[in-house]
Design a protein around this motif. Sequence first.
Motif, PDB file in Angstrom:
ATOM      1  N   ASP A  64       0.861  -1.182   0.000  1.00 48.07           N
ATOM      2  CA  ASP A  64       0.000   0.000   0.000  1.00 48.07           C
ATOM      3  C   ASP A  64       0.896   1.229   0.000  1.00 48.07           C
ATOM      4  OD1 ASP A  64       0.996   0.011   2.503  1.00 48.07           O
ATOM      5  OD2 ASP A  64      -0.849  -0.642   3.465  1.00 48.07           O
ATOM      6  N   ALA A 107      -1.184   0.792   7.352  1.00 51.07           N
ATOM      7  CA  ALA A 107      -2.442   1.484   7.149  1.00 51.07           C
ATOM      8  C   ALA A 107      -3.380   1.187   8.317  1.00 51.07           C
ATOM      9  CB  ALA A 107      -3.077   1.052   5.853  1.00 51.07           C
ATOM     10  N   ALA A 108      -4.211   2.157   8.642  1.00 46.15           N
ATOM     11  CA  ALA A 108      -5.223   1.971   9.675  1.00 46.15           C
ATOM     12  C   ALA A 108      -6.574   2.338   9.072  1.00 46.15           C
ATOM     13  CB  ALA A 108      -4.920   2.866  10.875  1.00 46.15           C
ATOM     14  N   PRO A 109      -7.644   1.717   9.576  1.00 46.82           N
ATOM     15  CA  PRO A 109      -8.968   2.081   9.047  1.00 46.82           C
ATOM     16  C   PRO A 109      -9.212   3.564   9.245  1.00 46.82           C
ATOM     17  CG  PRO A 109      -9.105   0.092  10.347  1.00 46.82           C
ATOM     18  CD  PRO A 109      -7.716   0.599  10.515  1.00 46.82           C
ATOM     19  N   ASP A 167     -20.261   5.154   3.827  1.00 50.29           N
ATOM     20  CA  ASP A 167     -19.700   3.945   3.222  1.00 50.29           C
ATOM     21  C   ASP A 167     -18.296   4.171   2.667  1.00 50.29           C
ATOM     22  OD1 ASP A 167     -21.933   2.576   3.796  1.00 50.29           O
ATOM     23  OD2 ASP A 167     -22.904   2.993   1.867  1.00 50.29           O
ATOM     24  N   ALA A 168     -17.965   5.402   2.415  1.00 44.19           N
ATOM     25  CA  ALA A 168     -16.686   5.663   1.757  1.00 44.19           C
ATOM     26  C   ALA A 168     -15.560   5.680   2.777  1.00 44.19           C
ATOM     27  CB  ALA A 168     -16.756   7.003   1.036  1.00 44.19           C
ATOM     28  N   ARG A 219     -14.936  -0.781   2.914  1.00 40.15           N
ATOM     29  CA  ARG A 219     -15.681   0.401   2.498  1.00 40.15           C
ATOM     30  C   ARG A 219     -15.464   0.628   1.005  1.00 40.15           C
ATOM     31  NH1 ARG A 219     -13.857   4.837   6.770  1.00 40.15           N
ATOM     32  NH2 ARG A 219     -14.668   3.927   8.680  1.00 40.15           N
ATOM     33  N   VAL A 220     -16.475   1.117   0.371  1.00 38.05           N
ATOM     34  CA  VAL A 220     -16.390   1.362  -1.077  1.00 38.05           C
ATOM     35  C   VAL A 220     -16.950   2.742  -1.354  1.00 38.05           C
ATOM     36  CG1 VAL A 220     -16.885   0.432  -3.337  1.00 38.05           C
ATOM     37  CG2 VAL A 220     -17.024  -1.038  -1.353  1.00 38.05           C
ATOM     38  N   GLU A 221     -16.332   3.395  -2.285  1.00 41.25           N
ATOM     39  CA  GLU A 221     -16.924   4.617  -2.820  1.00 41.25           C
ATOM     40  C   GLU A 221     -16.889   4.488  -4.328  1.00 41.25           C
ATOM     41  OE1 GLU A 221     -14.794   8.139  -2.013  1.00 41.25           O
ATOM     42  OE2 GLU A 221     -16.435   9.450  -2.559  1.00 41.25           O
ATOM     43  N   ARG A 269     -13.128   3.484  -5.177  1.00 45.30           N
ATOM     44  CA  ARG A 269     -12.094   3.756  -4.168  1.00 45.30           C
ATOM     45  C   ARG A 269     -12.457   2.894  -2.974  1.00 45.30           C
ATOM     46  NH1 ARG A 269     -10.406   7.972  -0.957  1.00 45.30           N
ATOM     47  NH2 ARG A 269     -12.513   8.745  -0.744  1.00 45.30           N
ATOM     48  N   ILE A 270     -11.611   1.946  -2.624  1.00 40.94           N
ATOM     49  CA  ILE A 270     -12.001   0.989  -1.598  1.00 40.94           C
ATOM     50  C   ILE A 270     -11.000   0.995  -0.456  1.00 40.94           C
ATOM     51  CG2 ILE A 270     -13.150  -0.539  -3.216  1.00 40.94           C
ATOM     52  CD1 ILE A 270     -10.610  -2.299  -2.876  1.00 40.94           C
ATOM     53  N   GLU A 271     -11.460   0.501   0.648  1.00 42.02           N
ATOM     54  CA  GLU A 271     -10.581   0.339   1.805  1.00 42.02           C
ATOM     55  C   GLU A 271     -10.829  -1.060   2.336  1.00 42.02           C
ATOM     56  OE1 GLU A 271     -10.654   3.526   4.625  1.00 42.02           O
ATOM     57  OE2 GLU A 271     -10.409   2.123   6.275  1.00 42.02           O
ATOM     58  N   GLY A 284      -7.502  -1.396   6.541  1.00 42.92           N
ATOM     59  CA  GLY A 284      -7.352   0.033   6.315  1.00 42.92           C
ATOM     60  C   GLY A 284      -6.528   0.383   5.086  1.00 42.92           C
ATOM     61  N   ARG A 285      -6.123  -0.606   4.326  1.00 45.17           N
ATOM     62  CA  ARG A 285      -5.343  -0.298   3.133  1.00 45.17           C
ATOM     63  C   ARG A 285      -6.286   0.194   2.047  1.00 45.17           C
ATOM     64  NH1 ARG A 285      -1.771  -5.696   3.608  1.00 45.17           N
ATOM     65  NH2 ARG A 285      -3.833  -6.533   3.933  1.00 45.17           N
ATOM     66  N   ARG A 286      -5.903   1.275   1.400  1.00 47.86           N
ATOM     67  CA  ARG A 286      -6.801   1.929   0.458  1.00 47.86           C
ATOM     68  C   ARG A 286      -6.287   1.765  -0.966  1.00 47.86           C
ATOM     69  NH1 ARG A 286      -6.949   4.412   5.349  1.00 47.86           N
ATOM     70  NH2 ARG A 286      -4.759   4.897   5.054  1.00 47.86           N
ATOM     71  N   TYR A 287      -7.170   1.374  -1.837  1.00 47.42           N
ATOM     72  CA  TYR A 287      -6.775   1.114  -3.221  1.00 47.42           C
ATOM     73  C   TYR A 287      -7.751   1.783  -4.158  1.00 47.42           C
ATOM     74  CZ  TYR A 287      -4.017  -2.577  -1.104  1.00 47.42           C
ATOM     75  OH  TYR A 287      -3.137  -3.256  -0.343  1.00 47.42           O
ATOM     76  N   CYS A 326      -3.859   4.366  -2.683  1.00 46.09           N
ATOM     77  CA  CYS A 326      -4.140   5.628  -2.000  1.00 46.09           C
ATOM     78  C   CYS A 326      -3.281   5.726  -0.753  1.00 46.09           C
ATOM     79  CB  CYS A 326      -5.607   5.711  -1.621  1.00 46.09           C
ATOM     80  SG  CYS A 326      -6.698   5.479  -3.014  1.00 46.09           S
TER      81      CYS A 326
END
Lengths: 261, 530
Positions: A39, A180-182, A191-192, B471-473, B496-498, B502-505, B529
């Motif tokens: 990441d 990474a953290a939430p 939701d985002a 999570r999704v956007e 854009r997902i997590e 917590g890793r975001r892609y 991300c």
Amino acid sequence: MPCLSAKDITALSKAREGRWRPGLSSQPWHSEIFASERDASGAGVALALARDALRFAAEGHDPLAEPEDRRQVLWVQDRRAVQRGGRPYLHGLPDELRHRLIHVEAATPEDALFALEEGLRCRDLACVIGEVVGNPRALDFTASRRLSLAAEQHEVALWLVRLEAQADLSSARMRWRVEAAPSEQPEWNPDASGAPAWKSELFRASRHAPGQWTMSNDKRKLRIRQSDITRPANSNSTATPDIGHLVRPTVGRSLAAVARV
Amino acid sequence: MAIWCARLSVDRWRLSLASEQGELDAGEGADANPVALITETAHGPRIAAINDAAREASIRAGTMLADARTLYPQIQTAPADPAGDLALLEKLAVWAQRWGPWSALDPPDGLLVDITAAAHLFGGEQRLLADVTTAFAKRKLAVRTAIAPTAGAAWALSHFGRTGAQPAIIHGQGDIMRTLIDLPVAALRLDSDVLTVLRRLGLKRLGDLADITTGAVNRSEAAARDAFHRRFRNRKSPSANPLIRLDQLLGRVPEPLLPVVAPDMPLVQRRLMEPLRHRSLLDQVLSDLAKDMARSLEGRGEGARRLELGLWRVDGEVIVRRLELAAATRDPAHITRLFEDKLEGIDAGFGIETVRLRASWAESLSHRQGDVEAAAERHGTSLSAFIDRLTVRLGPQAVRRPVPGASHLPECAQNWRPVLEPESASQNAFAFHQRPLKLLNKPERIAVLYASPDGYPQRFRWRGNVHDVARVEGPERIAPEWWRQKSTVRLRDYYRIEDAHGRRYWIYRHGVAGDGRGGAPDWFLQGLCA
């Protein structure tokens, strides 16, 4: 509630003083950030710390400095870092860095180190960010010491992101381990994913006590998530939350001047 | 001195064989059979050059290969390489400066070397020619050489002179016409259409042409001469005008030639608003000039060995003072002090209006290492110096800056440009959507588990690990650019997902199920991300 002796209190306050928080005036010139290559948390933390340091520098001392910092930011990646983690993306960069990024793609770690050191010697750069994968032979203690010395001599800060690396011998003044953290829930769309957050552990620092925080880059500012502020290692009972500055730091002005007014 | 490598391409071809068959002299090995070097033209292969054996088989350069095959079916061919020939010629031109300080290319296969006042170093002109011949023979190149007072005459003599016992040397300006009178007019380096005109006029030898242009015995000859002059009056290019060429050959008009290595001398000058009449003012100008000169020498990493100071006076006189230095220097104070002695007793007349300082001889003088490094140590390097150092070591492709590109596609929305290039004007992108911090070089395919084909992704596998989507956007639909791309390109739906950690892609679905552009849509991961 157990009583605290005066000795305990002084030790506690010292420890708290020594703890790292965003917006410190004396940032070290050479930091290392250990992160995963799966990441972009390493690069994200490096950029967040760099912006934090640059913002403080801009607030600052020099009345002759330009109101807007136009110095370039150097981002060096070795080829493996580019292959594994990709290149920085213009439209995803912070606004203020978008138009002043110099990207260097070095074929080997040796070339990357060369570029980093040259960047540290350049007076027209605001800061230097490096990304190196693994523990290459070239990046030994001597090399990191060279980088530290160059950074301290020319006062250009370096954040070196080490992807998938062991924390071996290094002369970096601060060493972080991040993942990474939430993220927190954003305001409008539950939701985002929200502002990026990182679980970061400062495991070696010359001036600060080690500790763990969840940092997030919210509203363009680096801050520590309140709920996750850890206590000093030596006190296990007294819950004294760090509520930041009680008194505004008196930087660049004297208290007497205010009193006169 | 003109050097004509008579069979440059064939010699080069033979030398290129040397790696396979060892060193070959002319007429040995593969060169013993008729060989033609061919170029591809619109009408088929044409012979560009031939070797001696082919010439004996009555094959001529310039004919089509098919015609030559009817004459001599066993002819062997090899591709001609004019670019390589020119490269060799350039090398030869620099190498030929061993005989003179100055040499010029004469494409396609000749060289011109200026040996003015240099022949005595080789023991006279005959010995010089012999030296040239042996040197080229050592390199196994066939040459014909000639020495003449003008470049044109030397060229004519080397190309068309009689190959005889006596060396091809013309000693004086007056000898030129006497020696060259029998040569064909082609020796004037004219275009082929001009040669055709001359042949039709019956002018075959240089002597014929010289008679027409100079001596007119009677009225009819004078009329012919006028007609001839009129015929070529509008031809300004020397190669299209035999009269200009003839004058150049005889040395009546100068012929500028382009030297191989152009000497570029540092030159600084001051043009003065008021003419100088006093010495003190001149000293001031001189010290300014010395400083300018030091700066320009410093930029080239050189120091002056010889300096020329020219003083242009109002009344048209020019005063020149020369200065030679023992060692290369660029110390302005030193230069000024030395010139001050030279300027004693100078006559300014009505005043000096222009002062010029030229370093006609400069030697490389490296910057003093200690100073520069110390300055860099103290103040750091400048941005341009830093970029230069990086590009020298890492290459220009390694040091770049991202600039916005005019495209909706994420990978095309940023271009990489050189760092110090001025930023081109661009429209600001809309900041509706968040973009990832890093973009992978190429989108990587991921296996995605989803509830419905056009719904949110629930779980995906990337580089061997499984990520649970927390999570999704999205989707953010980016349609293909129909004005650039083919109509079969599929659209992309970006998410854009997590994941649970917590890793975001930034991932996208390539196409929609049932869009008629292929089967079930694939999923790709394109960005990381922060």
